[in-house]
Design a protein around this motif. Sequence first.
Motif, mmCIF file in Angstrom:
data_model
loop_
_atom_site.group_PDB
_atom_site.id
_atom_site.type_symbol
_atom_site.label_atom_id
_atom_site.label_comp_id
_atom_site.label_asym_id
_atom_site.label_seq_id
_atom_site.Cartn_x
_atom_site.Cartn_y
_atom_site.Cartn_z
ATOM 1 N N CYS A 54 8.925 1.808 13.318
ATOM 2 C CA CYS A 54 8.440 2.079 14.674
ATOM 3 C C CYS A 54 7.119 2.842 14.592
ATOM 4 O O CYS A 54 7.019 3.847 13.890
ATOM 5 C CB CYS A 54 9.473 2.896 15.443
ATOM 6 N N ARG A 59 10.960 5.406 12.860
ATOM 7 C CA ARG A 59 12.331 5.024 12.521
ATOM 8 C C ARG A 59 12.434 3.503 12.498
ATOM 9 O O ARG A 59 11.437 2.802 12.508
ATOM 10 C CB ARG A 59 13.304 5.633 13.532
ATOM 11 N N THR A 60 13.629 2.961 12.509
ATOM 12 C CA THR A 60 13.848 1.522 12.349
ATOM 13 C C THR A 60 13.773 0.763 13.667
ATOM 14 O O THR A 60 14.394 1.151 14.648
ATOM 15 C CB THR A 60 15.227 1.258 11.706
ATOM 16 N N MET A 61 13.026 -0.344 13.644
ATOM 17 C CA MET A 61 12.988 -1.277 14.775
ATOM 18 C C MET A 61 13.716 -2.556 14.345
ATOM 19 O O MET A 61 13.571 -3.010 13.220
ATOM 20 C CB MET A 61 11.553 -1.630 15.161
ATOM 21 N N CYS A 74 13.021 -0.362 18.953
ATOM 22 C CA CYS A 74 13.329 0.786 18.111
ATOM 23 C C CYS A 74 14.755 1.265 18.389
ATOM 24 O O CYS A 74 15.142 1.474 19.541
ATOM 25 C CB CYS A 74 12.349 1.930 18.358
#
Length: 86
Positions: A54, A59-61, A74
């Motif tokens: 992101c 963080r993780t998308m 995200c």
Amino acid sequence: MNDFVDEARSRVAHLLRMANTTDDTLRARIIEYADTTPEPPVMSRAAGIATTGCPRCRRTMWRQRDVEGPVWVCASCGHVVPIAEP
């Protein structure tokens, strides 16, 4: 437990079971997280799961499909970025 029962559990139930904690503060944070973040995409043989970072919170998308086409969403802050289709 069979697969059907496991599939019927909510996302909150899965996260709480994985955390394996009786700490009320931590359990409340997990429930808040599950209620305020989008569901991860369903895994399929054709698309699989794709992730990226992101640009806002790092963080993780997750790649998901919207009515207008594919998007990155995200899992932490909810930021959405359209994916240009070729």
